[in-house]
Write a protein that holds these residues in place. Structure first.
Motif, PDB file in Angstrom:
ATOM      1  N   MET A   1      12.706  73.070  31.772  1.00 33.38           N
ATOM      2  CA  MET A   1      13.769  73.763  32.221  1.00 33.38           C
ATOM      3  C   MET A   1      14.840  74.037  31.390  1.00 33.38           C
ATOM      4  SD  MET A   1      15.887  74.957  34.127  1.00 33.38           S
ATOM      5  CE  MET A   1      17.519  74.018  33.803  1.00 33.38           C
ATOM      6  N   ALA A   2      15.047  73.189  30.505  1.00 35.23           N
ATOM      7  CA  ALA A   2      16.634  72.945  29.888  1.00 35.23           C
ATOM      8  C   ALA A   2      16.533  73.824  28.572  1.00 35.23           C
ATOM      9  CB  ALA A   2      17.131  71.779  29.699  1.00 35.23           C
ATOM     10  N   GLY A   3      15.185  73.856  27.945  1.00 33.33           N
ATOM     11  CA  GLY A   3      15.051  74.356  26.744  1.00 33.33           C
ATOM     12  C   GLY A   3      15.789  75.672  26.404  1.00 33.33           C
ATOM     13  N   ALA A   4      15.974  76.478  27.311  1.00 34.87           N
ATOM     14  CA  ALA A   4      16.496  77.688  27.156  1.00 34.87           C
ATOM     15  C   ALA A   4      18.101  77.637  26.822  1.00 34.87           C
ATOM     16  CB  ALA A   4      16.805  78.570  28.594  1.00 34.87           C
ATOM     17  N   ALA A   5      18.677  76.537  26.883  1.00 41.72           N
ATOM     18  CA  ALA A   5      20.170  76.176  26.796  1.00 41.72           C
ATOM     19  C   ALA A   5      20.296  75.721  25.124  1.00 41.72           C
ATOM     20  CB  ALA A   5      20.505  74.764  27.561  1.00 41.72           C
ATOM     21  N   MET A   6      19.161  75.613  24.659  1.00 36.05           N
ATOM     22  CA  MET A   6      19.120  75.617  22.966  1.00 36.05           C
ATOM     23  C   MET A   6      19.615  76.838  22.235  1.00 36.05           C
ATOM     24  SD  MET A   6      16.145  73.241  21.175  1.00 36.05           S
ATOM     25  CE  MET A   6      17.081  72.400  19.860  1.00 36.05           C
ATOM     26  N   MET A   7      19.580  78.026  23.201  1.00 37.62           N
ATOM     27  CA  MET A   7      19.936  79.039  22.539  1.00 37.62           C
ATOM     28  C   MET A   7      21.387  79.410  22.372  1.00 37.62           C
ATOM     29  SD  MET A   7      17.625  81.738  24.645  1.00 37.62           S
ATOM     30  CE  MET A   7      17.854  83.372  23.696  1.00 37.62           C
TER      31      MET A   7
ATOM     32  N   TRP B   1      14.691  79.210  33.096  1.00 35.40           N
ATOM     33  CA  TRP B   1      16.049  79.848  33.072  1.00 35.40           C
ATOM     34  C   TRP B   1      16.164  81.051  32.219  1.00 35.40           C
ATOM     35  CZ3 TRP B   1      20.711  76.403  30.852  1.00 35.40           C
ATOM     36  CH2 TRP B   1      21.803  77.036  31.497  1.00 35.40           C
ATOM     37  N   MET B   2      15.541  81.034  30.938  1.00 39.32           N
ATOM     38  CA  MET B   2      15.739  82.338  30.216  1.00 39.32           C
ATOM     39  C   MET B   2      15.350  83.655  30.677  1.00 39.32           C
ATOM     40  SD  MET B   2      13.863  82.890  26.474  1.00 39.32           S
ATOM     41  CE  MET B   2      13.564  84.618  25.966  1.00 39.32           C
ATOM     42  N   GLY B   3      14.297  83.295  31.833  1.00 38.18           N
ATOM     43  CA  GLY B   3      13.909  84.631  32.588  1.00 38.18           C
ATOM     44  C   GLY B   3      12.969  85.469  32.146  1.00 38.18           C
ATOM     45  N   THR B   4      12.033  84.890  31.262  1.00 34.44           N
ATOM     46  CA  THR B   4      10.683  85.652  30.825  1.00 34.44           C
ATOM     47  C   THR B   4       9.723  85.414  32.146  1.00 34.44           C
ATOM     48  OG1 THR B   4      11.193  85.562  28.784  1.00 34.44           O
ATOM     49  CG2 THR B   4       9.120  86.366  29.251  1.00 34.44           C
ATOM     50  N   ILE B   5       9.063  86.362  32.640  1.00 33.31           N
ATOM     51  CA  ILE B   5       8.420  86.245  33.752  1.00 33.31           C
ATOM     52  C   ILE B   5       7.263  85.195  33.527  1.00 33.31           C
ATOM     53  CG2 ILE B   5       6.886  88.281  33.130  1.00 33.31           C
ATOM     54  CD1 ILE B   5       6.463  88.740  36.291  1.00 33.31           C
TER      55      ILE B   5
ATOM     56  N   ARG C   1      24.481  85.510  30.105  1.00 36.08           N
ATOM     57  CA  ARG C   1      23.848  85.020  31.313  1.00 36.08           C
ATOM     58  C   ARG C   1      24.024  83.506  31.403  1.00 36.08           C
ATOM     59  NH1 ARG C   1      19.094  84.172  32.855  1.00 36.08           N
ATOM     60  NH2 ARG C   1      18.026  85.530  31.567  1.00 36.08           N
ATOM     61  N   LEU C   2      23.466  82.784  30.397  1.00 36.31           N
ATOM     62  CA  LEU C   2      23.267  81.357  30.418  1.00 36.31           C
ATOM     63  C   LEU C   2      24.684  80.617  30.493  1.00 36.31           C
ATOM     64  CD1 LEU C   2      20.476  80.445  27.591  1.00 36.31           C
ATOM     65  CD2 LEU C   2      20.270  80.994  30.302  1.00 36.31           C
TER      66      LEU C   2
ATOM     67  N   LEU D   1      25.486  69.024  33.017  1.00 43.67           N
ATOM     68  CA  LEU D   1      25.369  69.403  31.710  1.00 43.67           C
ATOM     69  C   LEU D   1      25.034  70.681  31.624  1.00 43.67           C
ATOM     70  CD1 LEU D   1      23.403  66.374  30.489  1.00 43.67           C
ATOM     71  CD2 LEU D   1      26.229  66.607  30.130  1.00 43.67           C
ATOM     72  N   LEU D   2      24.063  71.418  32.680  1.00 43.92           N
ATOM     73  CA  LEU D   2      23.924  72.785  32.280  1.00 43.92           C
ATOM     74  C   LEU D   2      24.260  73.514  33.628  1.00 43.92           C
ATOM     75  CD1 LEU D   2      20.581  72.329  30.233  1.00 43.92           C
ATOM     76  CD2 LEU D   2      22.669  72.952  29.564  1.00 43.92           C
ATOM     77  N   GLN D   3      23.259  73.833  34.482  1.00 47.93           N
ATOM     78  CA  GLN D   3      23.299  74.760  35.875  1.00 47.93           C
ATOM     79  C   GLN D   3      22.940  73.948  36.906  1.00 47.93           C
ATOM     80  OE1 GLN D   3      20.145  73.636  35.632  1.00 47.93           O
ATOM     81  NE2 GLN D   3      19.797  75.611  36.747  1.00 47.93           N
TER      82      GLN D   3
END
Ligand SMILES: *Cc1c(COP(=O)(O)O)cnc(C)c1O
Length: 476
Positions: free
Chosen positions: A267-273, A297-301, A368-369, A396-398
């Motif tokens: 789930m959280a890996g997107a936050a590394m961006m 979370w990043m949103g790629t289908i 968006r993140l 910590l995130l969302q």
């Protein structure tokens, strides 16, 4: 169907998708169909002769759509963000249209090389070093299984070439926290370690992150008893509360026993961006494998899960096959992703990432993140400032985990109350939230991050939660 017939039908379908997305917020977020209802509407003899596209689309609208929870709705706060950015939908359609066969490099060179390009882009966008090599898998569950298989083979010096685990003299042990995702125990069992050799390591009561001292102790006990620590799964962004296990310490403890470290950041890996979130991921460079899902979370289908490893040679050694009909003159010069995972035939999944990243641009994804994190902080502030409400875990995130704790309720009633008010929210159809049991207590998870969710939506959710907790039955 001829290409010309396809052209006409596909235009209609694309219009339908655009209309559906434009009106998604008008629909009840949680699917309201009763079990068996969809099947009853559609069952019957198999179609011997064709129906018109209109008939089919009619059923799509009237039966399938109500039979789907509206994860693309601004009122969706359940489980985890399951976004399907339209840029990535275009890539998915392109992948289907190409109908490429991904079995070897030769069967579709672009399928392999676009995947190399996008996994490198994402590695760079996440600030990972170029020691990592990535591939796309269907899900984090599969990625974790692959990691557990390679860990097993490293620990046994390639037992697969001999009698496998069945011939090993002493058991191999895997460690993960009590908060690890259910796919982790599943991967451990499927990789043959056995439930008796899975240790669920206790967590810190406040952060809900793995207690590294407990890990150290459990490993020492296993070694003293003649067992061998083979792997640790560190969760970065746990399912319950988005807790972050301390990877730096975990990796140094694992290293003392030569154990593999897999990082599950599905789930959280997107936050590394987001550079400001990278400290949460400190220590990942010390792991052996690292997986996360752009399809959350990043949103790629869905389905689109990344697995990065450092030792590609070992990965390929464990997973490769080389039957005569798959050999080609280019072998040795090219990547064969069939040897990086379980399936032989692979879809052109990289196209949805390639479309998503190029058409949206990383900066808009980061924006968006950041919006979602700010909304989560805002909501946590509202909850913390309200009498009889608690924020149950660090935000910590969302994800904001909350409890409503009226002073006159005993502890048993309180547990039931959380589930009841969440159900009252969900029954309105205006929002969908998930209650979950975290270390013996029921909390309600408000997982922010659907693509269309803005601050006003989160404010409306908070009003809805307060009404529901007061026993006011909000109107649907
Ligand atoms: C969602 C999730 C998984 C499982 O993901 P799949 O891709 O559905 O298999 C595993 N771990 C964590 C932490 C998750 O959030």
């Amino acid at each position: 169907m001829t290409p010309e017939e396809f052209r006409a039908a596909a235009h209609e379908l694309v219009d339908w998708i655009a209309d559906y997305r434009a009106s998604v917020s008008d629909r009840p977020v949680r699917s309201e169909v009763a079990p068996g209802w969809v099947r009853d509407q559609l069952a019957g003899p198999p179609p011997e002769s064709p129906v018109s596209l209109d008939t089919l689309m009619g059923d799509l609208s009237s039966v399938v759509v109500p039979g789907v929870t509206q994860t693309q709705s601004p009122g969706y706060y359940a489980w985890f963000p399951s976004n399907a950015a339209l840029e990535s939908v275009l890539g998915d359609i392109a992948a289907s249209g190409l109908g490429a066969l991904g079995i070897t490099w030769q069967s579709a060179p672009a399928l392999t090389e676009v995947e190399e390009v996008v996994t490198d882009w994402l590695r760079e966008l996440c600030g990972l070093s170029d020691d990592w090599h990535g591939a796309i898998h269907d899900t984090a569950s599969t990625a974790c299984l692959v990691a557990m298989l390679v860990a097993r083979e490293r620990a046994t010096g390639l037992s697969e070439d001999r009698g496998g685990l069945q011939a090993e003299a002493s058991p191999l042990v895997v460690y993960a926290s009590t908060q690890a995702h259910s796919s982790v125990p599943k991967a451990v069992l499927l990789a043959g370690y056995g439930r008796d050799n899975l240790r669920l390591v206790p967590v810190d009561p406040v952060t809900l992150a793995m207690d590294p001292e407990a890990l150290r102790r459990l490993m020492a006990e296993d070694v003293a008893a003649g067992r061998r620590p083979a792997a640790v799964v560190a969760s970065l962004g746990t399912t319950g509360t988005t807790a972050f296990d301390p990877v730096t310490e975990i990796a140094s403890i694992a290293a003392q026993h030569g154990a593999w470290v897999h990082v599950d950041a599905a789930m959280a890996g997107a936050a590394m961006m987001l550079p400001e979130c990278r400290p949460l991921f400190a220590g990942v460079e010390g792991a052996d494998s690292f997986g996360w899902n752009p399809h959350k979370w990043m949103g790629t289908i869905l389905d689109c899960s990344l697995l990065y490893v450092r030792d590609v040679q070992l990965l390929v050694r464990v997973l490769s096959t080389n039957p005569s009909y798959l050999r080609a003159a280019t072998d040795g010069e090219v990547t064969q992703f069939k040897d990086w995972g379980i399936p032989l035939g692979r879809r052109f999944r990289s196209l949805k990432l390639w479309f998503h990243l190029r058409l949206a641009g990383a900066e808009s994804i980061r924006a968006r993140l950041r919006r979602d994190r700010a909304n989560a902080q805002w909501l946590a502030g509202q909850v913390a400032g309200e009498p009889d409400w608690e924020v149950c875990a660090p935000v910590l995130l969302q994800t904001v985990c909350v409890r409503h704790v009226p002073p006159d309720m005993d502890s048993q009633a309180l547990e039931k109350h959380q589930q009841e008010w969440a159900e009252r929210v969900n029954a309105t159809g205006r929002a969908f939230v998930t209650p979950a049991l975290v270390e013996g207590r029921w909390v309600v998870r408000l997982s922010i991050g659907a693509e269309p969710t803005e601050r006003a939506d989160v404010a409306a959710l908070w009003d809805l939660c307060r009404d529901a907790a007061q026993g006011v039955a909000p109107l649907g």
